[in-house]
Design a protein around this motif. Structure first.
Motif, mmCIF file in Angstrom:
data_model
loop_
_atom_site.group_PDB
_atom_site.id
_atom_site.type_symbol
_atom_site.label_atom_id
_atom_site.label_comp_id
_atom_site.label_asym_id
_atom_site.label_seq_id
_atom_site.Cartn_x
_atom_site.Cartn_y
_atom_site.Cartn_z
ATOM 1 N N LYS A 144 0.525 -0.879 0.305
ATOM 2 C CA LYS A 144 -0.064 0.095 -0.028
ATOM 3 C C LYS A 144 0.809 1.079 0.374
ATOM 4 C CE LYS A 144 -4.391 -2.677 2.667
ATOM 5 N NZ LYS A 144 -4.918 -2.260 1.318
ATOM 6 N N ILE A 145 1.704 1.374 0.731
ATOM 7 C CA ILE A 145 2.980 2.201 1.072
ATOM 8 C C ILE A 145 3.520 2.473 -0.809
ATOM 9 C CG2 ILE A 145 5.111 3.010 2.020
ATOM 10 C CD1 ILE A 145 3.820 1.682 4.437
ATOM 11 N N ILE A 172 5.241 11.105 2.917
ATOM 12 C CA ILE A 172 6.125 9.465 2.370
ATOM 13 C C ILE A 172 7.043 9.617 3.940
ATOM 14 C CG2 ILE A 172 7.061 8.528 1.115
ATOM 15 C CD1 ILE A 172 4.984 9.194 -0.287
ATOM 16 N N VAL A 173 8.186 10.997 4.178
ATOM 17 C CA VAL A 173 8.491 10.375 5.133
ATOM 18 C C VAL A 173 8.405 9.666 6.187
ATOM 19 C CG1 VAL A 173 10.562 11.194 7.027
ATOM 20 C CG2 VAL A 173 10.751 11.971 4.396
ATOM 21 N N ARG A 174 7.201 10.634 6.676
ATOM 22 C CA ARG A 174 6.684 9.922 7.960
ATOM 23 C C ARG A 174 5.799 8.963 8.225
ATOM 24 N NH1 ARG A 174 2.786 14.728 7.941
ATOM 25 N NH2 ARG A 174 0.765 13.177 9.187
ATOM 26 N N ILE A 175 5.261 8.424 6.880
ATOM 27 C CA ILE A 175 4.521 7.183 7.055
ATOM 28 C C ILE A 175 5.258 6.126 6.738
ATOM 29 C CG2 ILE A 175 3.577 5.219 5.231
ATOM 30 C CD1 ILE A 175 1.840 8.047 4.050
ATOM 31 N N ASP A 176 7.267 6.458 6.532
ATOM 32 C CA ASP A 176 7.435 5.348 6.004
ATOM 33 C C ASP A 176 8.088 4.818 8.130
ATOM 34 O OD1 ASP A 176 7.321 3.944 3.871
ATOM 35 O OD2 ASP A 176 9.584 6.051 3.325
ATOM 36 N N GLN A 177 8.484 6.319 8.161
ATOM 37 C CA GLN A 177 8.458 6.077 10.127
ATOM 38 C C GLN A 177 7.576 5.364 10.379
ATOM 39 O OE1 GLN A 177 9.767 10.077 10.654
ATOM 40 N NE2 GLN A 177 12.187 10.123 10.096
ATOM 41 N N GLU A 178 6.766 5.851 10.018
ATOM 42 C CA GLU A 178 5.119 5.423 11.599
ATOM 43 C C GLU A 178 5.078 3.845 10.979
ATOM 44 O OE1 GLU A 178 2.190 8.372 10.423
ATOM 45 O OE2 GLU A 178 3.210 9.826 11.743
ATOM 46 N N PHE A 179 5.283 3.718 9.729
ATOM 47 C CA PHE A 179 5.793 2.027 9.792
ATOM 48 C C PHE A 179 5.964 1.765 10.484
ATOM 49 C CE2 PHE A 179 5.432 -1.379 7.203
ATOM 50 C CZ PHE A 179 4.880 -2.348 7.127
ATOM 51 N N ASP A 180 7.211 1.859 10.826
ATOM 52 C CA ASP A 180 8.400 1.224 10.952
ATOM 53 C C ASP A 180 8.537 0.912 12.382
ATOM 54 O OD1 ASP A 180 9.999 0.528 8.494
ATOM 55 O OD2 ASP A 180 11.435 2.301 8.873
ATOM 56 N N GLU A 181 7.695 2.696 12.955
ATOM 57 C CA GLU A 181 7.620 2.412 14.866
ATOM 58 C C GLU A 181 6.832 1.029 14.936
ATOM 59 O OE1 GLU A 181 6.173 6.149 15.946
ATOM 60 O OE2 GLU A 181 7.122 6.568 15.390
ATOM 61 N N LEU A 182 5.455 0.783 13.855
ATOM 62 C CA LEU A 182 4.632 -0.143 14.040
ATOM 63 C C LEU A 182 5.385 -1.939 14.017
ATOM 64 C CD1 LEU A 182 2.496 -0.974 14.750
ATOM 65 C CD2 LEU A 182 0.964 -1.002 12.241
ATOM 66 N N LYS A 183 6.110 -1.927 13.445
ATOM 67 C CA LYS A 183 6.766 -2.923 12.789
ATOM 68 C C LYS A 183 7.669 -3.675 14.426
ATOM 69 C CE LYS A 183 9.346 -2.488 8.838
ATOM 70 N NZ LYS A 183 9.801 -2.378 7.769
ATOM 71 N N GLN A 184 8.192 -2.451 14.989
ATOM 72 C CA GLN A 184 9.445 -2.463 15.940
ATOM 73 C C GLN A 184 8.074 -2.771 16.981
ATOM 74 O OE1 GLN A 184 12.149 1.055 15.792
ATOM 75 N NE2 GLN A 184 12.796 0.479 13.796
ATOM 76 N N TYR A 185 7.295 -2.008 17.405
ATOM 77 C CA TYR A 185 7.099 -2.524 18.544
ATOM 78 C C TYR A 185 5.906 -4.077 18.238
ATOM 79 C CZ TYR A 185 2.223 -1.140 21.571
ATOM 80 O OH TYR A 185 1.516 -1.454 22.577
ATOM 81 N N PHE A 186 5.317 -4.356 17.491
ATOM 82 C CA PHE A 186 4.664 -5.929 17.018
ATOM 83 C C PHE A 186 5.631 -6.248 18.526
ATOM 84 C CE2 PHE A 186 3.498 -9.266 14.699
ATOM 85 C CZ PHE A 186 2.349 -9.566 15.764
ATOM 86 N N PRO A 187 6.182 -7.121 18.208
ATOM 87 C CA PRO A 187 6.824 -7.776 19.822
ATOM 88 C C PRO A 187 6.934 -8.031 20.199
ATOM 89 C CG PRO A 187 8.821 -7.817 17.450
ATOM 90 C CD PRO A 187 7.977 -6.599 16.955
#
Length: 116
Positions: free
Chosen positions: A36-37, A94-109
């Motif tokens: 989607k991104i 786009i920079v914010r979307i990438d950062q926020e998606f990365d935050e979510l990936k890192q937070y998921f575990p």
């Protein structure tokens, strides 16, 4: 910080407290969201505002489904910017979307462990 990434109270309330379902929904989101991104980025490159609005709307809905309110808000801003023709705002978005998606990936575990 983690409360901003996923609004657990909201999303668990909507799925009747089913923590296993939430983990599954987030896993699906994490698998699907990169495409989607990428779709959003391609629409920006082509300058196709109609498709950009649709791509942002789709991503916004997916983020809402898992309670990712911060990311949802950024996708909402992207959708609105596309509708208003403000393509010049997308580099920063786009920079914010990438950062926020990365935050979510890192937070998921951490979240997965918390929900177990």
């Amino acid at each position: 910080m983690s409360e901003q990434i996923i609004d657990l109270d909201d999303v668990l309330g909507r799925i009747q407290g089913d923590k296993e379902l939430l983990v599954e929904l987030i896993e699906i989101f994490l698998d699907d969201c990169p495409q989607k991104i990428n779709d959003i980025k391609e629409c920006v490159e082509r300058g196709n505002l109609d498709q950009l609005s649709e791509a942002a709307h789709s991503a916004k809905g997916a983020a809402a489904n898992i309670g990712a309110k911060k990311l949802w808000k950024t996708f909402l801003e992207a959708e609105e910017a596309a509708k208003s023709g403000a393509i010049d705002q997308f580099e920063e978005m786009i920079v914010r979307i990438d950062q926020e998606f990365d935050e979510l990936k890192q937070y998921f575990p951490e979240l997965k462990e918390k929900l177990a």
